[in-house]
Design a protein around this motif. Sequence first.
Motif, PDB file in Angstrom:
ATOM      1  N   LEU A  88       0.826  -1.201   0.000  1.00 45.57           N
ATOM      2  CA  LEU A  88       0.000   0.000   0.000  1.00 45.57           C
ATOM      3  C   LEU A  88       0.866   1.259   0.000  1.00 45.57           C
ATOM      4  O   LEU A  88       0.538   2.244  -0.654  1.00 45.57           O
ATOM      5  CB  LEU A  88      -0.937  -0.009   1.212  1.00 45.57           C
ATOM      6  CG  LEU A  88      -2.005   1.064   1.248  1.00 45.57           C
ATOM      7  CD1 LEU A  88      -2.866   1.002   0.005  1.00 45.57           C
ATOM      8  CD2 LEU A  88      -2.862   0.915   2.494  1.00 45.57           C
ATOM      9  N   LYS A  89       2.002   1.222   0.712  1.00 48.72           N
ATOM     10  CA  LYS A  89       2.913   2.370   0.741  1.00 48.72           C
ATOM     11  C   LYS A  89       3.513   2.617  -0.641  1.00 48.72           C
ATOM     12  O   LYS A  89       3.645   3.759  -1.065  1.00 48.72           O
ATOM     13  CB  LYS A  89       4.030   2.136   1.756  1.00 48.72           C
ATOM     14  CG  LYS A  89       3.568   2.210   3.185  1.00 48.72           C
ATOM     15  CD  LYS A  89       4.734   1.985   4.107  1.00 48.72           C
ATOM     16  CE  LYS A  89       4.255   1.956   5.555  1.00 48.72           C
ATOM     17  NZ  LYS A  89       5.379   1.712   6.473  1.00 48.72           N
ATOM     18  N   ILE A  90       3.870   1.559  -1.332  1.00 42.57           N
ATOM     19  CA  ILE A  90       4.458   1.695  -2.669  1.00 42.57           C
ATOM     20  C   ILE A  90       3.433   2.268  -3.645  1.00 42.57           C
ATOM     21  O   ILE A  90       3.735   3.139  -4.458  1.00 42.57           O
ATOM     22  CB  ILE A  90       5.003   0.339  -3.171  1.00 42.57           C
ATOM     23  CG1 ILE A  90       6.201  -0.083  -2.311  1.00 42.57           C
ATOM     24  CG2 ILE A  90       5.391   0.414  -4.640  1.00 42.57           C
ATOM     25  CD1 ILE A  90       6.711  -1.471  -2.601  1.00 42.57           C
ATOM     26  N   THR A  91       2.184   1.805  -3.552  1.00 40.82           N
ATOM     27  CA  THR A  91       1.126   2.315  -4.420  1.00 40.82           C
ATOM     28  C   THR A  91       0.877   3.797  -4.155  1.00 40.82           C
ATOM     29  O   THR A  91       0.764   4.601  -5.088  1.00 40.82           O
ATOM     30  CB  THR A  91      -0.174   1.514  -4.206  1.00 40.82           C
ATOM     31  OG1 THR A  91       0.090   0.137  -4.447  1.00 40.82           O
ATOM     32  CG2 THR A  91      -1.270   1.998  -5.140  1.00 40.82           C
ATOM     33  N   GLY A  92       0.791   4.183  -2.893  1.00 37.39           N
ATOM     34  CA  GLY A  92       0.593   5.589  -2.533  1.00 37.39           C
ATOM     35  C   GLY A  92       1.741   6.456  -3.005  1.00 37.39           C
ATOM     36  O   GLY A  92       1.542   7.555  -3.521  1.00 37.39           O
ATOM     37  N   LEU A  93       2.966   5.969  -2.845  1.00 38.27           N
ATOM     38  CA  LEU A  93       4.138   6.706  -3.290  1.00 38.27           C
ATOM     39  C   LEU A  93       4.142   6.856  -4.817  1.00 38.27           C
ATOM     40  O   LEU A  93       4.467   7.919  -5.343  1.00 38.27           O
ATOM     41  CB  LEU A  93       5.417   6.007  -2.813  1.00 38.27           C
ATOM     42  CG  LEU A  93       6.717   6.723  -3.118  1.00 38.27           C
ATOM     43  CD1 LEU A  93       6.758   8.075  -2.414  1.00 38.27           C
ATOM     44  CD2 LEU A  93       7.896   5.866  -2.687  1.00 38.27           C
ATOM     45  N   ALA A  94       3.749   5.803  -5.526  1.00 40.19           N
ATOM     46  CA  ALA A  94       3.699   5.856  -6.987  1.00 40.19           C
ATOM     47  C   ALA A  94       2.642   6.863  -7.455  1.00 40.19           C
ATOM     48  O   ALA A  94       2.872   7.621  -8.399  1.00 40.19           O
ATOM     49  CB  ALA A  94       3.413   4.477  -7.566  1.00 40.19           C
ATOM     50  N   LEU A  95       1.487   6.893  -6.804  1.00 44.45           N
ATOM     51  CA  LEU A  95       0.450   7.862  -7.158  1.00 44.45           C
ATOM     52  C   LEU A  95       0.915   9.285  -6.887  1.00 44.45           C
ATOM     53  O   LEU A  95       0.675  10.191  -7.691  1.00 44.45           O
ATOM     54  CB  LEU A  95      -0.842   7.567  -6.393  1.00 44.45           C
ATOM     55  CG  LEU A  95      -1.623   6.348  -6.858  1.00 44.45           C
ATOM     56  CD1 LEU A  95      -2.781   6.061  -5.896  1.00 44.45           C
ATOM     57  CD2 LEU A  95      -2.145   6.551  -8.255  1.00 44.45           C
ATOM     58  N   LEU A  96       1.554   9.508  -5.764  1.00 49.86           N
ATOM     59  CA  LEU A  96       2.066  10.834  -5.434  1.00 49.86           C
ATOM     60  C   LEU A  96       3.125  11.274  -6.441  1.00 49.86           C
ATOM     61  O   LEU A  96       3.103  12.397  -6.931  1.00 49.86           O
ATOM     62  CB  LEU A  96       2.634  10.840  -4.009  1.00 49.86           C
ATOM     63  CG  LEU A  96       3.197  12.170  -3.525  1.00 49.86           C
ATOM     64  CD1 LEU A  96       2.096  13.218  -3.479  1.00 49.86           C
ATOM     65  CD2 LEU A  96       3.837  12.008  -2.163  1.00 49.86           C
ATOM     66  N   LEU A  97       4.042  10.378  -6.764  1.00 51.78           N
ATOM     67  CA  LEU A  97       5.087  10.689  -7.727  1.00 51.78           C
ATOM     68  C   LEU A  97       4.487  10.976  -9.107  1.00 51.78           C
ATOM     69  O   LEU A  97       4.906  11.908  -9.799  1.00 51.78           O
ATOM     70  CB  LEU A  97       6.088   9.538  -7.811  1.00 51.78           C
ATOM     71  CG  LEU A  97       7.309   9.765  -8.699  1.00 51.78           C
ATOM     72  CD1 LEU A  97       8.118  10.952  -8.192  1.00 51.78           C
ATOM     73  CD2 LEU A  97       8.161   8.521  -8.746  1.00 51.78           C
ATOM     74  N   GLY A  98       3.475  10.205  -9.515  1.00 53.57           N
ATOM     75  CA  GLY A  98       2.808  10.438 -10.794  1.00 53.57           C
ATOM     76  C   GLY A  98       2.115  11.788 -10.837  1.00 53.57           C
ATOM     77  O   GLY A  98       2.158  12.486 -11.850  1.00 53.57           O
ATOM     78  N   THR A  99       1.491  12.181  -9.731  1.00 53.48           N
ATOM     79  CA  THR A  99       0.826  13.481  -9.660  1.00 53.48           C
ATOM     80  C   THR A  99       1.832  14.617  -9.773  1.00 53.48           C
ATOM     81  O   THR A  99       1.617  15.584 -10.502  1.00 53.48           O
ATOM     82  CB  THR A  99       0.027  13.601  -8.345  1.00 53.48           C
ATOM     83  OG1 THR A  99      -0.905  12.533  -8.269  1.00 53.48           O
ATOM     84  CG2 THR A  99      -0.710  14.922  -8.260  1.00 53.48           C
ATOM     85  N   VAL A 100       2.928  14.511  -9.062  1.00 53.71           N
ATOM     86  CA  VAL A 100       3.971  15.541  -9.127  1.00 53.71           C
ATOM     87  C   VAL A 100       4.541  15.622 -10.538  1.00 53.71           C
ATOM     88  O   VAL A 100       4.738  16.714 -11.072  1.00 53.71           O
ATOM     89  CB  VAL A 100       5.086  15.255  -8.083  1.00 53.71           C
ATOM     90  CG1 VAL A 100       6.296  16.140  -8.311  1.00 53.71           C
ATOM     91  CG2 VAL A 100       4.544  15.420  -6.675  1.00 53.71           C
TER      92      VAL A 100
END
Length: 184
Positions: A2-14
């Motif tokens: 779940l942490k990796i998915t959240g980090l990937a979404l945040l990175l994609g948004t940025v």
Amino acid sequence: MLKITGLALLLGTVLLVVVLKLFFLPQYDQHTMPAPIHLGAETTVIAEGNVLSEVGEFILTLSDSGNATVEIASEDFQAEAYPFLHLQMESTSDYHTVLISWHRQSHEPAVITQPIENRNLDSLWIATSELPGWNGRVNSLRLGISGEPGAEVAIRDFSLYPPSLRRQLKAMLSDWTAYVPWKR
């Protein structure tokens, strides 16, 4: 996981914000940024229909032929300086046809009309670069509404805006979430 998915979404948004800022928005100095053009009592001409109120919004009654036309009367402006148009309306009738038209200087055709197929007119952001013929110097901008004669339409906002990242994101959200009738 779940942490990796959240980090990937945040990175994609940025990454999306950075790409939009670098490649899709023109670079303007804050001192040369054009002022927004708004629908207002001093800048508006009602070509057809009747005005019931002008306090904070325009409430129009459609004419006996079922039409209303509102024109923003401003100085001529460069179309490319205003990449976003915001339209916010409410109506007593279920269905209206909404058209935006503009008159250009020294271009053929001189008058261009674009139907608004999106039915979510509560708050619609349009990227004007997607409108065919939105270029050159524009003399006038009109909003045409057709529907049931006597119906009331409240126009809360009909404005042109200069570039900004926030408006780019709002236009993208309007495109992605709006209902547009499917044509085969």
